[in-house]
Design a protein around this motif. Structure first.
Motif, PDB file in Angstrom:
ATOM      1  N   THR A  27      37.648  51.462  18.170  1.00  0.00           N
ATOM      2  CA  THR A  27      37.122  52.816  18.324  1.00  0.00           C
ATOM      3  C   THR A  27      36.897  53.121  19.799  1.00  0.00           C
ATOM      4  O   THR A  27      37.286  54.191  20.286  1.00  0.00           O
ATOM      5  CB  THR A  27      35.802  52.990  17.540  1.00  0.00           C
ATOM      6  OG1 THR A  27      36.036  52.666  16.164  1.00  0.00           O
ATOM      7  CG2 THR A  27      35.276  54.404  17.652  1.00  0.00           C
ATOM      8  N   ALA A  28      36.283  52.195  20.513  1.00  0.00           N
ATOM      9  CA  ALA A  28      36.038  52.387  21.946  1.00  0.00           C
ATOM     10  C   ALA A  28      37.363  52.563  22.693  1.00  0.00           C
ATOM     11  O   ALA A  28      37.479  53.435  23.569  1.00  0.00           O
ATOM     12  CB  ALA A  28      35.252  51.213  22.515  1.00  0.00           C
ATOM     13  N   GLN A  29      38.352  51.763  22.336  1.00  0.00           N
ATOM     14  CA  GLN A  29      39.658  51.866  23.003  1.00  0.00           C
ATOM     15  C   GLN A  29      40.323  53.215  22.718  1.00  0.00           C
ATOM     16  O   GLN A  29      40.880  53.841  23.611  1.00  0.00           O
ATOM     17  CB  GLN A  29      40.575  50.713  22.571  1.00  0.00           C
ATOM     18  CG  GLN A  29      41.855  50.633  23.368  1.00  0.00           C
ATOM     19  CD  GLN A  29      41.597  50.403  24.843  1.00  0.00           C
ATOM     20  OE1 GLN A  29      40.863  49.507  25.221  1.00  0.00           O
ATOM     21  NE2 GLN A  29      42.184  51.239  25.687  1.00  0.00           N
ATOM     22  N   LYS A  30      40.242  53.653  21.475  1.00  0.00           N
ATOM     23  CA  LYS A  30      40.830  54.953  21.132  1.00  0.00           C
ATOM     24  C   LYS A  30      40.135  56.085  21.892  1.00  0.00           C
ATOM     25  O   LYS A  30      40.784  57.017  22.368  1.00  0.00           O
ATOM     26  CB  LYS A  30      40.768  55.193  19.621  1.00  0.00           C
ATOM     27  CG  LYS A  30      41.777  54.356  18.860  1.00  0.00           C
ATOM     28  CD  LYS A  30      41.697  54.596  17.372  1.00  0.00           C
ATOM     29  CE  LYS A  30      42.755  53.780  16.655  1.00  0.00           C
ATOM     30  NZ  LYS A  30      42.732  53.982  15.208  1.00  0.00           N
ATOM     31  N   LEU A  31      38.813  56.008  22.005  1.00  0.00           N
ATOM     32  CA  LEU A  31      38.089  57.032  22.773  1.00  0.00           C
ATOM     33  C   LEU A  31      38.484  56.975  24.241  1.00  0.00           C
ATOM     34  O   LEU A  31      38.662  58.015  24.885  1.00  0.00           O
ATOM     35  CB  LEU A  31      36.578  56.851  22.605  1.00  0.00           C
ATOM     36  CG  LEU A  31      36.021  57.245  21.249  1.00  0.00           C
ATOM     37  CD1 LEU A  31      34.574  56.781  21.095  1.00  0.00           C
ATOM     38  CD2 LEU A  31      36.124  58.753  21.035  1.00  0.00           C
ATOM     39  N   VAL A  43      31.605  54.868  24.677  1.00  0.00           N
ATOM     40  CA  VAL A  43      32.524  53.741  24.846  1.00  0.00           C
ATOM     41  C   VAL A  43      31.771  52.510  25.347  1.00  0.00           C
ATOM     42  O   VAL A  43      31.919  51.406  24.806  1.00  0.00           O
ATOM     43  CB  VAL A  43      33.682  54.121  25.802  1.00  0.00           C
ATOM     44  CG1 VAL A  43      34.486  52.895  26.213  1.00  0.00           C
ATOM     45  CG2 VAL A  43      34.582  55.173  25.153  1.00  0.00           C
ATOM     46  N   ALA A  44      30.935  52.691  26.369  1.00  0.00           N
ATOM     47  CA  ALA A  44      30.166  51.570  26.924  1.00  0.00           C
ATOM     48  C   ALA A  44      29.236  50.972  25.870  1.00  0.00           C
ATOM     49  O   ALA A  44      29.112  49.750  25.750  1.00  0.00           O
ATOM     50  CB  ALA A  44      29.375  52.032  28.150  1.00  0.00           C
ATOM     51  N   TYR A  45      28.580  51.826  25.100  1.00  0.00           N
ATOM     52  CA  TYR A  45      27.659  51.380  24.050  1.00  0.00           C
ATOM     53  C   TYR A  45      28.413  50.569  22.996  1.00  0.00           C
ATOM     54  O   TYR A  45      27.951  49.500  22.574  1.00  0.00           O
ATOM     55  CB  TYR A  45      26.987  52.606  23.434  1.00  0.00           C
ATOM     56  CG  TYR A  45      25.910  52.322  22.414  1.00  0.00           C
ATOM     57  CD1 TYR A  45      24.575  52.231  22.790  1.00  0.00           C
ATOM     58  CD2 TYR A  45      26.210  52.181  21.060  1.00  0.00           C
ATOM     59  CE1 TYR A  45      23.569  52.001  21.848  1.00  0.00           C
ATOM     60  CE2 TYR A  45      25.222  51.951  20.118  1.00  0.00           C
ATOM     61  CZ  TYR A  45      23.903  51.861  20.519  1.00  0.00           C
ATOM     62  OH  TYR A  45      22.919  51.633  19.584  1.00  0.00           O
ATOM     63  N   MET A  46      29.570  51.063  22.560  1.00  0.00           N
ATOM     64  CA  MET A  46      30.334  50.353  21.529  1.00  0.00           C
ATOM     65  C   MET A  46      30.814  48.998  22.024  1.00  0.00           C
ATOM     66  O   MET A  46      30.778  48.012  21.286  1.00  0.00           O
ATOM     67  CB  MET A  46      31.495  51.210  21.042  1.00  0.00           C
ATOM     68  CG  MET A  46      31.063  52.348  20.159  1.00  0.00           C
ATOM     69  SD  MET A  46      32.486  53.190  19.438  1.00  0.00           S
ATOM     70  CE  MET A  46      31.672  54.417  18.433  1.00  0.00           C
TER      71      MET A  46
END
Length: 157
Positions: A15-19, A124-127
């Motif tokens: 998810t972070a990568q997709k964002l 992104v940082a949080y995930m």
């Protein structure tokens, strides 16, 4: 705190990568917000499907979680069920939407702990931080005695 599972850790990182790569992000959209993006990854539903399901009831993710019923068969409750089955808790969903879980925030240096819940880079940082924390917890649970001993190879002279 979430149950550390490889599936959940991987979903957070994907998810972070997709964002990071430009996936649609809109904090006020039930399928495109913090929880919505993770829900897409865990359920394989589109952001529009998740949003449509959520709009069958009122409120944001915090309200949806508050009104969640595991036996209701409401579509948004089925989405939340899948997220819980992946290892999340209802509290995790509330924290994700606000980026305010204390244990996750402790992974950041003091000066970087003030994340904005509706800023893509902060999400992104949080995930990533959450995935790293869960991975550490998962690795801590693995005991060397749990691993099968390697079979000994015997070489003939």
């Amino acid at each position: 705190m979430a149950r550390p599972t490889p599936e959940l850790i991987d979903a957070l990182r994907r998810t972070a990568q997709k964002l990071t790569n430009g996936a649609p992000y809109q904090w006020g959209h039930m399928g495109g917000c913090n929880c919505g993006n993770l829900a897409q990854e865990l359920t394989k539903l589109s952001k529009d499907q998740i949003h449509r399901y959520a709009m069958q009831r009122y409120g944001d993710w915090n309200e949806q979680v508050k009104d969640y019923c595991s036996t209701s068969q409401m579509p948004i409750d089925l989405v939340i069920n899948e997220m819980l089955n992946a290892g999340l808790t209802l509290e995790d969903l509330k924290h994700l939407e606000k980026l305010d879980d204390r244990l996750v925030l402790l992974q950041f240096p003091l000066e970087k702990r003030f994340l904005k819940h509706n800023v893509r880079d902060d999400v992104v940082a949080y995930m990533h931080a959450w995935a790293n924390l869960l991975e550490e917890q998962l690795l801590d649970k693995i005991q060397l005695s749990d691993l099968q001993p390697a079979t000994q190879l015997v070489f003939a002279n």
